[in-house]
Scaffold this motif. Structure first.
Motif, PDB file in Angstrom:
ATOM      1  N   GLY A  47     -29.680 -14.885  23.060  1.00 46.20           N
ATOM      2  CA  GLY A  47     -30.208 -15.014  21.717  1.00 46.20           C
ATOM      3  C   GLY A  47     -29.237 -15.563  20.700  1.00 46.20           C
ATOM      4  O   GLY A  47     -29.574 -15.646  19.517  1.00 46.20           O
ATOM      5  N   GLN A  48     -28.020 -15.925  21.133  1.00 46.95           N
ATOM      6  CA  GLN A  48     -27.030 -16.445  20.190  1.00 46.95           C
ATOM      7  C   GLN A  48     -26.500 -17.798  20.674  1.00 46.95           C
ATOM      8  O   GLN A  48     -26.483 -18.083  21.875  1.00 46.95           O
ATOM      9  N   ALA A  49     -26.074 -18.581  19.726  1.00 45.83           N
ATOM     10  CA  ALA A  49     -25.494 -19.886  20.064  1.00 45.83           C
ATOM     11  C   ALA A  49     -24.084 -19.706  20.624  1.00 45.83           C
ATOM     12  O   ALA A  49     -23.406 -18.720  20.304  1.00 45.83           O
ATOM     13  N   PRO A 107     -24.504  -7.434  30.277  1.00 49.41           N
ATOM     14  CA  PRO A 107     -25.399  -8.221  31.135  1.00 49.41           C
ATOM     15  C   PRO A 107     -26.031  -9.387  30.368  1.00 49.41           C
ATOM     16  O   PRO A 107     -26.508  -9.233  29.250  1.00 49.41           O
ATOM     17  N   GLY A 108     -26.004 -10.563  30.987  1.00 51.11           N
ATOM     18  CA  GLY A 108     -26.522 -11.773  30.358  1.00 51.11           C
ATOM     19  C   GLY A 108     -25.475 -12.568  29.619  1.00 51.11           C
ATOM     20  O   GLY A 108     -25.704 -13.735  29.284  1.00 51.11           O
ATOM     21  N   ASP A 109     -24.306 -11.981  29.323  1.00 51.87           N
ATOM     22  CA  ASP A 109     -23.235 -12.705  28.638  1.00 51.87           C
ATOM     23  C   ASP A 109     -22.556 -13.689  29.587  1.00 51.87           C
ATOM     24  O   ASP A 109     -22.392 -13.423  30.788  1.00 51.87           O
ATOM     25  N   LEU A 110     -22.136 -14.804  29.024  1.00 44.74           N
ATOM     26  CA  LEU A 110     -21.434 -15.834  29.803  1.00 44.74           C
ATOM     27  C   LEU A 110     -20.191 -16.257  29.031  1.00 44.74           C
ATOM     28  O   LEU A 110     -20.241 -16.439  27.812  1.00 44.74           O
ATOM     29  N   ALA A 164     -23.833 -27.784  23.197  1.00 45.10           N
ATOM     30  CA  ALA A 164     -25.218 -28.147  23.517  1.00 45.10           C
ATOM     31  C   ALA A 164     -25.438 -28.148  25.023  1.00 45.10           C
ATOM     32  O   ALA A 164     -26.493 -27.699  25.514  1.00 45.10           O
ATOM     33  N   SER A 165     -24.456 -28.632  25.774  1.00 44.75           N
ATOM     34  CA  SER A 165     -24.573 -28.644  27.229  1.00 44.75           C
ATOM     35  C   SER A 165     -24.598 -27.216  27.784  1.00 44.75           C
ATOM     36  O   SER A 165     -25.405 -26.900  28.668  1.00 44.75           O
ATOM     37  N   ILE A 166     -23.732 -26.357  27.261  1.00 48.07           N
ATOM     38  CA  ILE A 166     -23.706 -24.960  27.709  1.00 48.07           C
ATOM     39  C   ILE A 166     -25.056 -24.305  27.427  1.00 48.07           C
ATOM     40  O   ILE A 166     -25.608 -23.573  28.275  1.00 48.07           O
ATOM     41  N   GLU A 167     -25.591 -24.535  26.245  1.00 51.36           N
ATOM     42  CA  GLU A 167     -26.881 -23.957  25.863  1.00 51.36           C
ATOM     43  C   GLU A 167     -27.983 -24.415  26.817  1.00 51.36           C
ATOM     44  O   GLU A 167     -28.850 -23.631  27.216  1.00 51.36           O
ATOM     45  N   THR A 168     -27.932 -25.671  27.213  1.00 52.65           N
ATOM     46  CA  THR A 168     -28.952 -26.221  28.103  1.00 52.65           C
ATOM     47  C   THR A 168     -28.887 -25.611  29.499  1.00 52.65           C
ATOM     48  O   THR A 168     -29.923 -25.358  30.121  1.00 52.65           O
ATOM     49  N   HIS A 169     -27.667 -25.332  29.972  1.00 50.46           N
ATOM     50  CA  HIS A 169     -27.487 -24.914  31.370  1.00 50.46           C
ATOM     51  C   HIS A 169     -27.120 -23.436  31.517  1.00 50.46           C
ATOM     52  O   HIS A 169     -26.663 -23.031  32.589  1.00 50.46           O
ATOM     53  N   ARG A 170     -27.336 -22.632  30.509  1.00 49.74           N
ATOM     54  CA  ARG A 170     -26.811 -21.276  30.477  1.00 49.74           C
ATOM     55  C   ARG A 170     -27.468 -20.323  31.466  1.00 49.74           C
ATOM     56  O   ARG A 170     -27.112 -19.148  31.522  1.00 49.74           O
ATOM     57  N   VAL A 171     -28.389 -20.769  32.272  1.00 46.10           N
ATOM     58  CA  VAL A 171     -29.121 -19.888  33.185  1.00 46.10           C
ATOM     59  C   VAL A 171     -28.188 -19.185  34.175  1.00 46.10           C
ATOM     60  O   VAL A 171     -28.456 -18.060  34.610  1.00 46.10           O
ATOM     61  N   SER A 172     -27.074 -19.833  34.538  1.00 50.38           N
ATOM     62  CA  SER A 172     -26.126 -19.221  35.474  1.00 50.38           C
ATOM     63  C   SER A 172     -24.756 -19.838  35.283  1.00 50.38           C
ATOM     64  O   SER A 172     -24.619 -20.922  34.683  1.00 50.38           O
TER      65      SER A 172
END
Length: 389
Positions: free
Chosen positions: A288-290, A318-321, A346-354
């Motif tokens: 939920g955060q940038a 959990p969920g933090d990267l 922007a790239s991190i936001e796009t691929h943040r799933v894992s």
């Protein structure tokens, strides 16, 4: 007596000059038959005038490969331009030996415009050919030496970068390294993930200034010194202080930037103590955060006698990267434009799933931005606490 005004004093003088010239003269009918040769040509090749004039064609005296070239290139060029210069051919001498020559030729035409006679001047190029062969052998040796150096560089680089990060229970870890340019030069970027003690892990990512073997030597020093330092020191800042003294004592003027992290699992995820020594700050991504940088910058390693190293404390739920990266990412260039932090976030936001998706996606985006050829080596390490941990 011969003077510039009077020309040759006799036909005999002109013939002597023709015969004894420091080059070969051959007159060849357009049909190919040899019409005249001078003595120099005969001395070089070992033939007699009687065995050549009116008996042999000029092509008969050429090696097979250069005879083909003469027919397919020399004659057509004469027809188009009336003269040729410095054509490399090979003559077969009377004893079967080969003589490398350079040939100049001009074409004389009959009154009706049809080709009639070729005037050929032949220069002995055997010494030049030997020199060219030696240059070629020297080039081959240099290329072999360069290839060996590239292989050693690649092998050295492989020893500095782990093939893949270890499996850590309860934590996703992904990493990547990309050398600059065509990948033949050893860079100064490195990363490492290893266990410090039961339940505690170390993540380190760094960048030694410069490239080449000298940078690789310092990289190896830093990498293995850090492994010893983290065993002796209970905080990343203390380990960094010890490493700084080691690098200063080493005979080098190279410095480095490093992110050193102690990780331990907690009831709510993971706890990280991080020392960022002159290095780009890690990027934290929370649900939920940038993406944002966790700023706590300390001194460079290997520069100051009295540096300041401080630790930042992070709790990863959990969920933090968390992404660690070298400046080859943000400073990647395309013409005069830099990839920069905004594109990285922007790239991190796009691929943040894992963690793996962030590393693979960001690396692909940086390479695409630079049209597939990086201007600097780069390293990435991403950590993600899985949901439900």
């Amino acid at each position: 007596m011969t003077t510039p005004e009077s020309g040759f004093s006799s036909v005999t003088d002109a013939q002597r000059m023709y015969d004894m010239a420091p080059c070969g003269y051959v007159t060849v009918a357009w049909s190919g038959t040899i019409l005249a040769v001078n003595r120099t040509f005969l001395q070089w090749t070992g033939y007699t005038a009687e065995s050549l004039v009116g008996v042999r064609t000029f092509v008969d005296l050429l090696s097979r490969a250069t005879a083909v070239y003469s027919e397919t290139h020399l004659r057509p060029m004469l027809l188009m331009g009336s003269s040729v210069r410095e054509i490399a051919l090979e003559l077969v001498c009377a004893d079967g030996s080969r003589l490398a020559v350079l040939l100049n030729a001009s074409l004389e035409r009959a009154d009706n415009g049809e080709p009639e006679v070729m005037r050929v001047v032949v220069f002995d190029a055997s010494e030049r050919r030997a020199y060219e062969r030696e240059l070629f052998r020297a080039k081959e040796r240099a290329e072999a030496s360069e290839a060996h150096a590239r292989l050693l560089a690649r092998t050295l680089q492989d020893t500095l970068i782990p093939p893949s990060p270890p499996q850590v229970p309860g934590l996703e870890i992904a990493a990547a390294y990309r050398p600059a340019g065509d990948g033949e030069e050893v860079g100064g970027d490195f990363y490492e993930v290893f266990q410090r003690r039961a339940g505690e892990w170390v993540v380190v990512l760094g960048d030694v200034c410069g490239k080449g073997v000298d940078a690789a030597v310092v990289t190896a020093l830093v990498r293995y010194s850090l492994r010893a330092a983290v065993v002796e020191r209970e905080s990343p800042a203390a380990a960094m202080d010890l490493l700084n003294r080691i690098v200063l004592d080493h005979d080098t003027d190279r410095f480095c930037t490093i992110v050193l992290m102690y990780l331990r699992q907690s009831d709510r995820g993971w706890v990280a103590d991080v020392c960022t020594a002159g290095h780009p700050a890690p990027v934290l991504v929370q649900p939920g955060q940038a993406p944002h940088a966790e700023q706590a910058i300390s001194s460079l390693v290997g520069v100051l006698d009295d540096p300041v190293f401080v630790d930042a404390h992070l709790e990863l739920a959990p969920g933090d990267l968390l992404l660690l990266y070298t400046d080859g990412v943000t400073e990647g260039r395309r013409d005069t434009d830099f990839f920069g932090e905004e594109r990285m976030h922007a790239s991190i936001e796009t691929h943040r799933v894992s963690a793996a998706a962030v590393v693979a996606g960001l690396l692909a985006d940086v390479l695409d931005f630079q049209r597939g050829r990086t201007t600097d080596d780069l390293a990435l390490v991403a950590l993600k606490v899985p949901e439900g941990v």
